[in-house]
Design a protein around this motif. Structure first.
Motif, short mmCIF file in Angstrom:
data_model
loop_
_atom_site.label_atom_id
_atom_site.label_comp_id
_atom_site.label_asym_id
_atom_site.label_seq_id
_atom_site.Cartn_x
_atom_site.Cartn_y
_atom_site.Cartn_z
N ASP A 1 0.64 -1.26 -0.31
CA ASP A 1 -0.29 -0.04 -0.40
C ASP A 1 0.95 1.36 -0.06
N GLY A 2 0.48 2.44 -0.65
CA GLY A 2 1.25 3.81 -0.49
C GLY A 2 1.81 3.69 -1.95
N VAL A 3 2.55 4.56 -2.44
CA VAL A 3 2.81 5.14 -3.82
C VAL A 3 3.31 3.55 -4.72
N ALA A 4 4.18 2.42 -4.37
CA ALA A 4 4.05 1.56 -5.04
C ALA A 4 3.10 0.30 -5.06
N ASP A 5 2.45 -0.02 -5.91
CA ASP A 5 1.98 -1.13 -6.07
C ASP A 5 2.60 -2.41 -5.19
N LEU A 6 3.54 -2.83 -6.38
CA LEU A 6 4.89 -3.95 -5.86
C LEU A 6 5.83 -3.43 -5.41
N GLU A 7 6.29 -4.32 -4.61
CA GLU A 7 8.25 -4.76 -4.06
C GLU A 7 8.94 -6.11 -4.57
N LEU A 8 9.81 -5.58 -5.72
CA LEU A 8 10.14 -6.41 -6.34
C LEU A 8 11.76 -6.86 -5.42
N GLU A 9 11.36 -8.42 -4.60
CA GLU A 9 12.77 -8.40 -4.66
C GLU A 9 13.27 -9.94 -5.01
N LYS A 10 15.39 -9.18 -5.31
CA LYS A 10 16.01 -10.15 -6.14
C LYS A 10 17.48 -10.46 -5.86
N LEU A 11 18.16 -11.26 -5.18
CA LEU A 11 18.91 -11.26 -4.56
C LEU A 11 20.00 -10.46 -3.91
N GLY A 12 18.97 -10.15 -2.91
CA GLY A 12 18.72 -8.83 -2.05
C GLY A 12 18.76 -6.76 -2.39
N TYR A 13 17.93 -7.21 -3.51
CA TYR A 13 18.27 -5.82 -4.77
C TYR A 13 16.22 -5.28 -4.69
N LEU A 14 16.05 -4.35 -4.04
CA LEU A 14 14.61 -3.76 -3.80
C LEU A 14 14.10 -3.03 -5.29
N THR A 15 13.63 -3.68 -6.05
CA THR A 15 12.47 -2.59 -6.77
C THR A 15 11.75 -2.08 -6.78
N LEU A 16 10.64 -1.15 -6.24
CA LEU A 16 9.29 -0.85 -6.51
C LEU A 16 8.84 -0.28 -7.77
N ALA B 1 -4.21 6.12 -17.30
CA ALA B 1 -4.28 7.26 -16.88
C ALA B 1 -3.68 7.95 -19.31
N VAL B 2 -4.84 8.40 -18.99
CA VAL B 2 -4.50 9.65 -20.36
C VAL B 2 -3.77 10.78 -20.50
N ARG B 3 -2.99 11.52 -19.43
CA ARG B 3 -1.89 11.86 -19.47
C ARG B 3 -1.31 11.79 -18.58
N THR B 4 -0.17 11.49 -18.10
CA THR B 4 1.05 11.96 -16.71
C THR B 4 1.56 12.87 -16.21
N GLY B 5 1.21 13.79 -15.79
CA GLY B 5 1.85 14.63 -15.00
C GLY B 5 3.77 13.62 -14.01
N ILE B 6 4.42 15.22 -13.45
CA ILE B 6 5.58 14.95 -12.71
C ILE B 6 4.91 13.97 -11.35
N GLU B 7 3.41 15.03 -10.55
CA GLU B 7 4.13 14.23 -9.74
C GLU B 7 4.03 12.75 -9.67
N PRO B 8 3.07 11.89 -9.97
CA PRO B 8 2.95 10.42 -9.29
C PRO B 8 4.85 9.88 -9.14
N LEU B 9 5.61 10.25 -10.59
CA LEU B 9 6.71 9.75 -10.68
C LEU B 9 8.06 10.30 -9.50
N ARG B 10 7.34 11.75 -9.29
CA ARG B 10 8.44 12.21 -7.83
C ARG B 10 8.12 11.67 -6.64
N GLU B 11 6.34 10.89 -6.25
CA GLU B 11 6.25 9.94 -5.19
C GLU B 11 6.68 9.04 -5.80
N LEU B 12 6.97 8.31 -6.11
CA LEU B 12 7.59 7.45 -6.85
C LEU B 12 9.13 7.15 -5.97
#
Length: 87
Positions: free
Chosen positions: A6-21, A29-40
């Motif tokens: 829950d939160g900004v990311a939908d999934l956490e992927l962990e492999k070999l100790g490395y985390l990807t959100l 969304a039809v058009r995405t601005g900067i805010e969701p990318l900033r939050e991520l």
């Protein structure tokens, strides 16, 4: 390991100790601005994620695209997104 979060990311992927959100919440969304990318990016920094990925089927503003490049947020779009959705 894949975990829904829950939160900004939908999934956490962990492999070999490395985390990807991954954020795919607004991928249609039809058009995405900067805010969701900033939050991520902020969430990634807080979690010490090695990578952040943002799935997008619509358009990104030029500012959002530049921000993603600057912050190292990988954009999953176009043919790559279609391939992932087909399985």
């Amino acid at each position: 390991a894949v975990q829904r979060v829950d939160g900004v990311a939908d999934l956490e992927l962990e492999k070999l100790g490395y985390l990807t959100l991954v954020c795919a919440r607004r991928w249609k969304a039809v058009r995405t601005g900067i805010e969701p990318l900033r939050e991520l990016a902020v969430a990634g920094e807080q979690r010490s994620a090695r990578e952040c990925q943002y799935a997008v089927a619509g358009e990104l503003t030029e500012q959002a695209r530049a921000y993603a490049k600057q912050k190292g947020v990988k954009l999953v779009e176009g043919a790559e997104l279609a391939r992932l959705l087909r399985g």
